[in-house]
Design a protein around this motif. Structure first.
Motif, short mmCIF file in Angstrom:
data_model
loop_
_atom_site.label_atom_id
_atom_site.label_comp_id
_atom_site.label_asym_id
_atom_site.label_seq_id
_atom_site.Cartn_x
_atom_site.Cartn_y
_atom_site.Cartn_z
N ALA A 88 11.84 47.36 31.95
CA ALA A 88 12.08 48.88 32.66
C ALA A 88 10.71 48.97 33.31
O ALA A 88 10.75 49.44 34.60
CB ALA A 88 12.50 49.83 31.93
N GLU A 143 10.88 55.72 38.37
CA GLU A 143 11.53 54.37 38.46
C GLU A 143 11.58 53.80 36.83
O GLU A 143 12.74 53.21 36.76
CB GLU A 143 10.86 53.40 39.28
N THR A 175 18.68 45.97 47.57
CA THR A 175 19.80 45.39 46.47
C THR A 175 19.60 43.90 46.13
O THR A 175 19.75 43.54 44.96
CB THR A 175 21.18 45.93 47.09
N LYS A 177 9.39 47.47 41.97
CA LYS A 177 10.07 48.35 42.84
C LYS A 177 8.87 49.16 43.76
O LYS A 177 9.24 49.06 45.16
CB LYS A 177 11.03 49.25 42.09
N THR A 203 14.32 55.52 35.39
CA THR A 203 15.76 55.18 35.64
C THR A 203 16.25 53.69 35.26
O THR A 203 17.32 53.58 35.05
CB THR A 203 15.83 55.18 37.25
N TYR A 204 15.27 52.78 35.43
CA TYR A 204 15.67 51.47 34.80
C TYR A 204 15.84 51.36 33.47
O TYR A 204 16.38 50.41 33.05
CB TYR A 204 14.43 50.56 35.36
N ARG A 246 15.96 40.16 39.14
CA ARG A 246 16.00 40.68 37.86
C ARG A 246 15.80 40.22 36.68
O ARG A 246 15.13 40.32 35.65
CB ARG A 246 17.26 41.69 37.92
N LYS A 287 17.74 53.21 31.78
CA LYS A 287 19.08 53.54 31.34
C LYS A 287 19.70 52.29 32.16
O LYS A 287 20.58 51.86 31.39
CB LYS A 287 19.52 54.76 32.31
N VAL A 288 19.47 51.83 33.07
CA VAL A 288 20.16 50.67 33.84
C VAL A 288 19.85 49.47 32.94
O VAL A 288 20.87 48.50 32.95
CB VAL A 288 19.45 50.34 35.31
N LEU A 289 19.01 48.92 32.43
CA LEU A 289 18.55 47.95 31.74
C LEU A 289 18.89 47.97 30.16
O LEU A 289 18.46 47.00 29.53
CB LEU A 289 17.06 47.42 31.76
N GLN A 290 19.39 49.03 29.73
CA GLN A 290 20.03 49.13 28.41
C GLN A 290 20.93 47.77 28.00
O GLN A 290 21.57 47.53 29.03
CB GLN A 290 20.67 50.46 28.04
N GLU A 330 16.56 42.93 44.39
CA GLU A 330 16.47 43.15 42.82
C GLU A 330 17.26 42.33 42.12
O GLU A 330 17.13 41.92 41.06
CB GLU A 330 16.97 44.89 42.77
#
Length: 204
Positions: free
Chosen positions: A71, A177, A49, A78, A180-181, A56, A183-186, A52
């Motif tokens: 992403a 991954e 964590t 990752k 997943t990213y 990032r 969605k996270v990095l929108q 990242e």
């Protein structure tokens, strides 16, 4: 006749004392081992964590500079190094993107091995290599396969490389991954509009 001086333990008493001491020591050892085994996943998660979060912004910036969906580059880093800038592989890959010195020099002639342990430079070279592969194969899965297995092997094998147990599993991890990213990095991610899976190959 067996005699012993008052105040000094008999042989039998000494053996009992040693046995009790050993049992206590073993119990303490088991307890410590249990604690370590229980705590390790939490330490690993904390390290991931922190890594990242630390890298990032640089990953997003470098990805955009190289017209790669952030992403996807996040997913590559990752899976390759788990965001460990000092990760090393006995086979030669180094740093966040786990790029080999040989591949790095093909992307940027004259780059030194010492440069590859610098997070920003490692990201720049790894991203440029990934960009070249995306342009060459026009399919993010094949590009990731070439990143892992080598361009020559992917050219020789074609899409069948994705059925290789090791390479196929690696590509699957990266693509999982990646989703997943996304969605996270929108709203950083998914800006490309260039055909199937284009969001993995370029940014607007």
């Amino acid at each position: 006749i067996f005699l012993h001086i008052r105040g000094q333990p008999s042989v039998e008493s000494a053996k009992i004392l040693q046995s009790e001491t050993r049992l206590k020591r073993d119990a303490i050892t088991r307890a410590l081992l249990g604690f370590v085994l229980t705590a390790l996943p939490f330490f690993a998660l904390a390290n991931h964590t922190a890594g990242e979060a630390r890298h990032r912004d640089a990953i997003v910036r470098v990805a955009k500079e190289n017209r790669i969906d952030p992403a996807l580059l996040m997913a590559v880093v990752k899976v390759e190094s788990n965001f460990d800038a000092y990760a090393r592989n006995p086979d030669g890959p180094v740093g966040l993107t786990q790029i080999t010195p040989v591949t790095a020099r093909s992307v940027q002639p004259g780059i030194r091995h010492a440069d590859l342990v610098h997070p920003e430079r490692n990201l720049q070279v790894g991203a440029r290599h990934l960009r070249d592969l995306l342009d060459q194969f026009r399919d993010p899965r094949m590009a990731i396969a070439a990143y892992q297995a080598g361009v020559g092997r992917v050219k020789a094998t074609g899409p069948g490389i994705l059925k290789d147990p090791h390479t196929g599993r690696h590509v699957s991890k990266v693509m999982t991954e990646y989703e997943t990213y996304r969605k996270v990095l929108q709203p950083h991610s998914g800006k490309a509009t260039n055909g199937k899976a284009a969001s993995a190959t370029a940014t607007a």
